[in-house]
Motif scaffolding. Structure first.
Motif, PDB file in Angstrom:
ATOM      1  N   ASP A 210      -0.093  -5.112   6.570  1.00 16.06           N
ATOM      2  CA  ASP A 210       0.744  -6.214   6.093  1.00 16.06           C
ATOM      3  C   ASP A 210       2.094  -6.308   6.793  1.00 16.06           C
ATOM      4  O   ASP A 210       2.667  -7.381   6.889  1.00 16.06           O
ATOM      5  N   ASN A 211       2.632  -5.172   7.232  1.00 14.53           N
ATOM      6  CA  ASN A 211       4.021  -5.205   7.729  1.00 14.53           C
ATOM      7  C   ASN A 211       4.286  -4.038   8.688  1.00 14.53           C
ATOM      8  O   ASN A 211       3.444  -3.146   8.829  1.00 14.53           O
ATOM      9  N   GLU A 212       5.465  -4.057   9.279  1.00 11.63           N
ATOM     10  CA  GLU A 212       5.808  -3.092  10.329  1.00 11.63           C
ATOM     11  C   GLU A 212       5.813  -1.665   9.785  1.00 11.63           C
ATOM     12  O   GLU A 212       5.326  -0.739  10.437  1.00 11.63           O
ATOM     13  N   HIS A 213       6.391  -1.475   8.605  1.00 12.50           N
ATOM     14  CA  HIS A 213       6.462  -0.127   8.033  1.00 12.50           C
ATOM     15  C   HIS A 213       5.055   0.446   7.827  1.00 12.50           C
ATOM     16  O   HIS A 213       4.794   1.610   8.122  1.00 12.50           O
ATOM     17  N   GLU A 214       4.164  -0.422   7.335  1.00 12.23           N
ATOM     18  CA  GLU A 214       2.797   0.033   7.091  1.00 12.23           C
ATOM     19  C   GLU A 214       2.084   0.419   8.386  1.00 12.23           C
ATOM     20  O   GLU A 214       1.254   1.339   8.382  1.00 12.23           O
ATOM     21  N   LEU A 215       2.429  -0.267   9.469  1.00 14.66           N
ATOM     22  CA  LEU A 215       1.845   0.109  10.777  1.00 14.66           C
ATOM     23  C   LEU A 215       2.095   1.586  11.052  1.00 14.66           C
ATOM     24  O   LEU A 215       1.201   2.316  11.475  1.00 14.66           O
ATOM     25  N   GLU A 216       3.340   2.002  10.804  1.00 15.41           N
ATOM     26  CA  GLU A 216       3.717   3.394  11.079  1.00 15.41           C
ATOM     27  C   GLU A 216       2.925   4.340  10.172  1.00 15.41           C
ATOM     28  O   GLU A 216       2.451   5.380  10.608  1.00 15.41           O
ATOM     29  N   LEU A 217       2.780   3.949   8.910  1.00 13.56           N
ATOM     30  CA  LEU A 217       2.067   4.813   7.958  1.00 13.56           C
ATOM     31  C   LEU A 217       0.591   4.957   8.357  1.00 13.56           C
ATOM     32  O   LEU A 217       0.047   6.068   8.367  1.00 13.56           O
ATOM     33  N   VAL A 218      -0.036   3.832   8.680  1.00 14.41           N
ATOM     34  CA  VAL A 218      -1.465   3.867   9.024  1.00 14.41           C
ATOM     35  C   VAL A 218      -1.654   4.636  10.321  1.00 14.41           C
ATOM     36  O   VAL A 218      -2.551   5.471  10.443  1.00 14.41           O
TER      37      VAL A 218
ATOM     38  N   LYS B  53       0.850  -1.199   0.000  1.00  9.49           N
ATOM     39  CA  LYS B  53       0.000   0.000   0.000  1.00  9.49           C
ATOM     40  C   LYS B  53       0.882   1.244   0.000  1.00  9.49           C
ATOM     41  O   LYS B  53       1.852   1.316   0.755  1.00  9.49           O
ATOM     42  N   THR B  54       0.496   2.211  -0.793  1.00  7.88           N
ATOM     43  CA  THR B  54       1.256   3.466  -0.805  1.00  7.88           C
ATOM     44  C   THR B  54       0.641   4.437   0.202  1.00  7.88           C
ATOM     45  O   THR B  54      -0.480   4.216   0.672  1.00  7.88           O
ATOM     46  N   GLU B  55       1.382   5.511   0.483  1.00  4.18           N
ATOM     47  CA  GLU B  55       0.819   6.513   1.397  1.00  4.18           C
ATOM     48  C   GLU B  55      -0.472   7.077   0.808  1.00  4.18           C
ATOM     49  O   GLU B  55      -1.424   7.360   1.531  1.00  4.18           O
ATOM     50  N   ALA B  56      -0.503   7.224  -0.515  1.00  7.58           N
ATOM     51  CA  ALA B  56      -1.711   7.758  -1.172  1.00  7.58           C
ATOM     52  C   ALA B  56      -2.884   6.809  -0.970  1.00  7.58           C
ATOM     53  O   ALA B  56      -4.013   7.234  -0.714  1.00  7.58           O
ATOM     54  N   ASP B  57      -2.618   5.495  -1.072  1.00  4.71           N
ATOM     55  CA  ASP B  57      -3.677   4.498  -0.840  1.00  4.71           C
ATOM     56  C   ASP B  57      -4.233   4.640   0.571  1.00  4.71           C
ATOM     57  O   ASP B  57      -5.447   4.621   0.785  1.00  4.71           O
ATOM     58  N   ILE B  58      -3.333   4.740   1.532  1.00  6.65           N
ATOM     59  CA  ILE B  58      -3.739   4.779   2.949  1.00  6.65           C
ATOM     60  C   ILE B  58      -4.532   6.055   3.228  1.00  6.65           C
ATOM     61  O   ILE B  58      -5.572   6.035   3.897  1.00  6.65           O
ATOM     62  N   ARG B  59      -4.047   7.167   2.668  1.00  9.36           N
ATOM     63  CA  ARG B  59      -4.745   8.452   2.830  1.00  9.36           C
ATOM     64  C   ARG B  59      -6.162   8.338   2.255  1.00  9.36           C
ATOM     65  O   ARG B  59      -7.143   8.710   2.875  1.00  9.36           O
ATOM     66  N   PHE B  60      -6.253   7.788   1.050  1.00  9.38           N
ATOM     67  CA  PHE B  60      -7.553   7.647   0.374  1.00  9.38           C
ATOM     68  C   PHE B  60      -8.490   6.763   1.200  1.00  9.38           C
ATOM     69  O   PHE B  60      -9.656   7.099   1.421  1.00  9.38           O
ATOM     70  N   ALA B  61      -7.962   5.634   1.676  1.00  8.64           N
ATOM     71  CA  ALA B  61      -8.800   4.684   2.422  1.00  8.64           C
ATOM     72  C   ALA B  61      -9.377   5.355   3.667  1.00  8.64           C
ATOM     73  O   ALA B  61     -10.555   5.160   3.998  1.00  8.64           O
ATOM     74  N   MET B  62      -8.565   6.146   4.329  1.00  9.34           N
ATOM     75  CA  MET B  62      -9.074   6.797   5.553  1.00  9.34           C
ATOM     76  C   MET B  62      -9.980   7.965   5.232  1.00  9.34           C
ATOM     77  O   MET B  62     -10.938   8.231   5.957  1.00  9.34           O
ATOM     78  N   GLU B  63      -9.690   8.633   4.146  1.00  4.26           N
ATOM     79  CA  GLU B  63     -10.546   9.739   3.696  1.00  4.26           C
ATOM     80  C   GLU B  63     -11.976   9.246   3.473  1.00  4.26           C
ATOM     81  O   GLU B  63     -12.937   9.880   3.891  1.00  4.26           O
TER      82      GLU B  63
END
Ligand code: LLP
Length: 431
Positions: A131-139, A112-122
């Motif tokens: 999926d992974n540790e890095h994504e935890l931080e982004l979400v 997932k990209t930052e844009a994906d995560i932003r969109f999903a929450m929007e």
């Protein structure tokens, strides 16, 4: 016949969902994806009923949109009360554009990209499957910036080999999805998630593979997941409120394939999960599965017109059709087997043909060595069965061929759910 929605009329012509395939082919043109809407609904009902029987209102099947994603599919899912899992902004956007509610979208993906995560929450998706540790931080950062607590599930790799073909095995330790248990990383992943106040860690997710037929695959998966849940409870006091064991039940592509008894399997999985949770003194988690193929595969058929017959005496006969790997890359990618039928007639005398596509590469074969009437000729219609899953969704514009339309069959009528792509559509984004 392979499936009871495929029949022959008295004149030998093929019917799908009770409608004449040659007539539909003439009306809508070829190549053509047909989809039997009642079959999709019946498959949803099969899951919903089995879930209700086994878990009451403490479970939900999520349709895996990657199998076939277009607006009408999400309208069906909304009206049936199915949840949905999506793996990209595109799948989420399609679902929401069709009026599907964001609260029951579970958002997946290993990249997932930052844009994906932003969109999903929007748009307010109900749950992000991290999926992974890095994504935890982004979400977590995105949720904190929005002043909300995002519900998440954590994707764990349980180390299960589901005995399916390698390209779709997603459960063993070294796959690219999720965080493995075996290496101890999964435990640290959960600890890391629990330390992030902007995340509501609802539970765990895993997915072991696709085309699963072995009867005990989900039971073995649950053994491992409940063991981990018990460990998390004992050491961290963490209660798994939701457990999502992914998708994967196989379907019949040929007469030789087994038929998975999905309701019976779900009942057995439920009994197993309840027993293990009782033994481990854990509350029964809300239960989720993510079926894709078993919802839509047998609801699909692709119809082609033969362009050319090529006979190389002593070697091969090709029936070359007006579609190919662009609308169905699955034989090229996985060597997938399909049932191929002449749509206009049956014949006593058959010959063996390779059903080939029109793309400029020798590997463009839809299915080798199929028996068709010996007199099959240009203009005849050919049907490839069980193409409802991972055909339209994996189609490409290779050789700048337009993707076929999706025509839905419902109540004895037919309507276009996705238009045929024109050459203008294909050029629409070129500057
Ligand atoms: N959930 C997750 C996380 C998945 O990765 C998949 C499929 C599903 C659910 C749905 O699985 P199903 O019930 O459809 O087996 N393109 C391949 C299949 C790839 C499957 C990818 N993941 C094919 O054409 O066979």
């Amino acid at each position: 016949m392979l499936s009871d929605n495929i029949t022959r009329a008295p004149d030998g012509s093929l019917c799908f969902a009770g409608q004449s395939v040659p007539v539909l082919a003439k009306k809508h043109g070829t190549p053509l994806y047909l989809m039997d809407e009642e079959r999709i609904r019946a498959n949803c009902r099969m899951y919903l009923d089995a879930f209700r029987k086994a878990f009451g209102d403490r479970a939900l099947p999520l349709y895996a949109g990657k199998a076939a994603s277009f607006k009408q599919m999400y309208r069906i899912m909304a009206s049936m009360g199915m949840g949905v899992e999506a793996v990209s902004m595109g799948e989420i956007y399609t679902a929401l554009s069709a009026g599907y509610p964001a609260e029951t979208v579970y958002f997946h993906g290993d990249g997932k990209t930052e844009a994906d995560i932003r969109f999903a929450m929007e748009v307010g998706v109900g749950c992000v499957i991290v999926d992974n540790e890095h994504e935890l931080e982004l979400v977590s950062a995105e949720a904190a910036a929005r002043g909300l607590r995002q519900k998440v599930l954590l994707r764990i790799t349980p180390g299960i080999d589901p005995h399916t073909y390698e390209a779709v095995n997603t459960g063993t330790v070294d796959v690219k999805f999720g965080v493995p248990l075996e290496t101890g990383q999964a435990f640290r992943f959960v600890q890391q998630a629990l330390a992030l106040p902007a995340l509501d860690v609802a539970g765990l997710h895993c997915h072991v593979g696709s085309m699963v037929f072995d009867e005990d695959v989900f039971e073995r998966t649950i053994d491992i997941m409940v063991g981990f849940m018990a460990c998390l409870y004992r050491t961290l006091g963490f209660v798994t409120r939701e457990l999502d064991v992914g998708g994967g039940y196989g379907v019949r592509y040929t007469e030789e394939d087994k038929q998975a008894d999905i309701p019976a399997r779900i009942a057995a999985v439920a009994t197993h999960l309840k027993r293990l949770c009782t033994e481990a003194e854990l509350p029964l988690p809300f239960f989720l599965m993510e079926p894709g193929r078993s919802i839509v595969a047998d609801a699909g058929m692709t119809v082609y017109t033969v362009s050319t017959i090529k006979h190389i005496p002593g070697f091969k006969r090709y029936a070359i059709v007006d579609g190919g790997m662009g609308d169905n890359p699955r034989y090229c990618l996985y060597g997938s087997k399909y049932t191929v039928l002449h749509a206009d007639r049956e014949a006593d005398e058959t010959a063996v043909f390779d059903l080939a596509g029109r793309c400029c590469e020798s590997g463009d074969i839809l299915q080798p060595a199929v028996a068709l009437p010996a007199d099959t000729c240009p203009g005849d219609h050919i049907a490839v069965c069980t193409t409802g899953a991972y055909n339209y969704s994996m189609a490409s514009n290779y050789n700048r061929l337009g993707r076929p339309p999706v025509v839905m069959l419902r109540d004895g009528g037919a309507f276009t759910a996705v238009l045929r792509e024109s050459v203008e559509d294909i050029c629409a984004l070129d500057l």
